[in-house]
Design an enzyme around this catalytic site. Structure first.
Site, short mmCIF file in Angstrom:
data_model
loop_
_atom_site.label_atom_id
_atom_site.label_comp_id
_atom_site.label_asym_id
_atom_site.label_seq_id
_atom_site.Cartn_x
_atom_site.Cartn_y
_atom_site.Cartn_z
N ASN A 26 0.84 -1.20 0.00
CA ASN A 26 0.00 0.00 0.00
C ASN A 26 0.88 1.26 0.00
OD1 ASN A 26 -2.39 1.38 -0.10
ND2 ASN A 26 -3.00 0.97 2.01
N HIS A 70 -9.96 3.82 8.13
CA HIS A 70 -10.43 2.50 7.72
C HIS A 70 -11.85 2.22 8.22
CE1 HIS A 70 -6.26 1.48 6.58
NE2 HIS A 70 -6.83 0.56 5.84
#
Length: 523
Positions: A347, A383
């Site tokens: 990521n 998130h």
């Protein structure tokens, strides 16, 4: 109807199937863009035309995925632009940036609260969380652009015609990541239509990668290439490679979770199995959870390559590189021997975004650990609201800190293993064993933490970790405590040499060893 039939035939949940089809739809969109628009166009409207194509295709794919929920991304994009617009009018871009941050972050958190279920939700909040970072970064770049305007103001300078400029030394500078280059500031506010194109770029609006508006504008203006009449080759091959590797990883993940599903960690059967077997199952469950992300990000990267936005210059041999927006470095990830290497291999664009827009802007805290904690807390909130995210990111912070301390502590003993002058067979074997031990320790910590990220709910996380007696937490906190208690190997400084009972020749040798980089041994 067709989607339902495909879901029933493949066994893939309908939302996940819709996500995969949306990602795959970016490939023909990127291919057409490459053929029709990645070339010189004899009109001043060329950037507008390219951007308009991206707007239409991006909105179309977004509507297929989101349906009527596309309104959320449209609202946040337009409102963010308006906030920046009025902030510029009143001459206070900092206020606009703060308002944009609060608006976008609040919007996604409220979205999580309203739509949250007990599972990982594949709905409009998925692309919305990508857009959240994109719009926050956009407003921060616009805020930073005010400094560029001030610094570019004309200054009166006196010219000394007799002054001789020193010779310029050509230094090879390291290649900067193209997702967020140093000059990504926005002195002026881009048109709304370009901002929408940036928000809905077909290759990245669903699951990333993140990149700056500066890079997007370089794509639509063709300034990404030195010679627009000679676009570098190799993008088709690289895109195809990305597609097949992504598909391969997703296939492996589907097979792997069949043998090691994360839900198995919550069963009585798992809790009753031998302890070593439980550890092995947890390791593989965490491993295949990561495989899912490796596959989906690599698959998405292919359309970015095909569109041309991933062009990353040339390597040392003059070969074009198309890895500019790679979100994972698969080989580096699979064989990393430290968690710090994982941060730069997994990521990567989101991690870089967090470093530039959150971590570095927390410098006022005056402490790197506090800045790191702040950045990780931001990521956990970004998130979602599930406790598992906070479990995971806190453990990640502790793991990295513990690793950093023990690497430093053991360096006097391991440094000789990596001495290029030492090529003995025994050293080679020890080096390989050390690399394997580091790799295994890193994967154990990583996969163990991933369990809480995947299980999400507090009771599930507790159940899974209870089954292995919280061994991952116990090990890392024990190592952290031990580092604070155990004495360190003392290294003498040059100033201490006069206090030792050495002859003049011995002292001279010690100083020579120190200057040459050899550590002074304790007497």
């Amino acid at each position: 109807m067709v989607l339902t039939m495909l879901s029933d035939a493949t066994g893939v949940p309908k939302p996940v199937l819709r996500l995969l089809l949306s990602i795959l739809a970016a490939y023909p969109a990127a291919l057409f863009y490459h053929i029709a628009f990645l070339r010189p166009m004899k009109t001043i409207w060329a950037p507008f035309i390219r951007n308009l194509y991206i707007v239409v295709t991006g909105l179309s794919i977004s509507y297929f995925f989101n349906g009527s929920d596309i309104k959320h991304s449209l609202i946040t994009t337009i409102v963010t632009w308006l906030i920046c617009y009025f902030g510029d009018i009143i001459g206070n871009r900092k206020l606009a940036c703060a308002a944009s941050f609060i608006f976008n972050f609040s919007y996604i958190l409220i979205g999580y609260y309203v739509t949250s279920t007990d599972e990982y939700d594949v709905d409009w909040t998925m692309p919305q969380c990508v857009l959240c970072l994109r719009m926050i970064g956009f407003s921060m770049d616009f805020m930073d652009g005010a400094k560029v305007l001030k610094s570019s103001a004309p200054e009166k300078k006196t010219i000394d015609n007799n002054k001789i400029d020193p010779p310029v030394t050509q230094l090879k500078t390291p290649k900067q990541p193209i997702s967020f280059e140093k000059n990504s500031q926005l002195p002026t506010l881009p048109p709304l239509i370009e901002t929408i194109g940036y928000a809905y770029f077909f290759g990245s609006f669903l699951i990333g990668p993140q990149f700056s508006f500066h890079l997007y504008r370089k794509l639509i203006t063709m300034s990404l290439y030195a010679d627009v009449n000679n676009i570098p080759s190799g993008s088709y091959k690289c895109a195809l490679k990305s597609f097949f590797i992504g598909a391969l990883y997703l296939g492996i993940q589907q097979i792997g979770v069949g043998f090691f599903p994360m839900s198995y960690l919550l069963t009585k059967e798992y809790a009753a199995s031998p302890f070593f077997e439980r550890l092995v199952c947890m390791w593989f469950a965490g491993k295949f959870a990561f495989t899912k992300y490796l596959g989906i990000w690599t698959l998405a990267e292919g359309s970015c390559i095909l569109s041309g936005i991933s062009f990353n210059g040339y390597d040392d041999n003059g070969k074009p590189e198309w890895n500019g927006l790679a979100n994972v470095d698969i080989m580096k990830f699979e064989f990393s021997t430290s968690l710090n290497q994982i941060v730069t291999a997994f990521n990567t664009n989101t991690n870089l975004w967090t470093k530039l827009y959150i971590f570095k802007r927390l410098i006022f805290l005056g402490n790197k650990n506090l800045s790191s904690l702040g950045a990780l807390l931001f990521l956990a909130l970004w998130h979602g609201l599930h406790p598992g995210y906070y479990f995971c990111f806190f453990l990640e912070f502790v793991d990295i800190e513990t690793e950093k301390r023990w690497v430093k502590r053991l360096e006097p003993y391991t440094k000789q293993l990596y001495d290029p002058m030492n090529k003995s067979y025994s050293i080679t074997i020890l080096r390989r064993l050390h690399n394997f031990a580091c790799w295994f320790g890193q994967t154990c910590g990583l996969h163990y933490a991933m369990v809480s990220f995947e299980l999400l709910k507090w009771d599930r996380v507790i159940t899974a970790y209870n089954s292995v007696y919280w061994i991952g937490h116990i090990v890392v906190f024990t190592l952290l405590l031990a580092d604070n208690i155990l004495p360190r190997k003392r290294v003498k400084k040059i100033g201490d040499i006069n206090n030792t009972k050495l002859s003049l020749n011995e002292k001279a040798k010690v100083v020579s060893d120190y200057v040459n980089g050899t550590k002074i041994k304790e007497q």
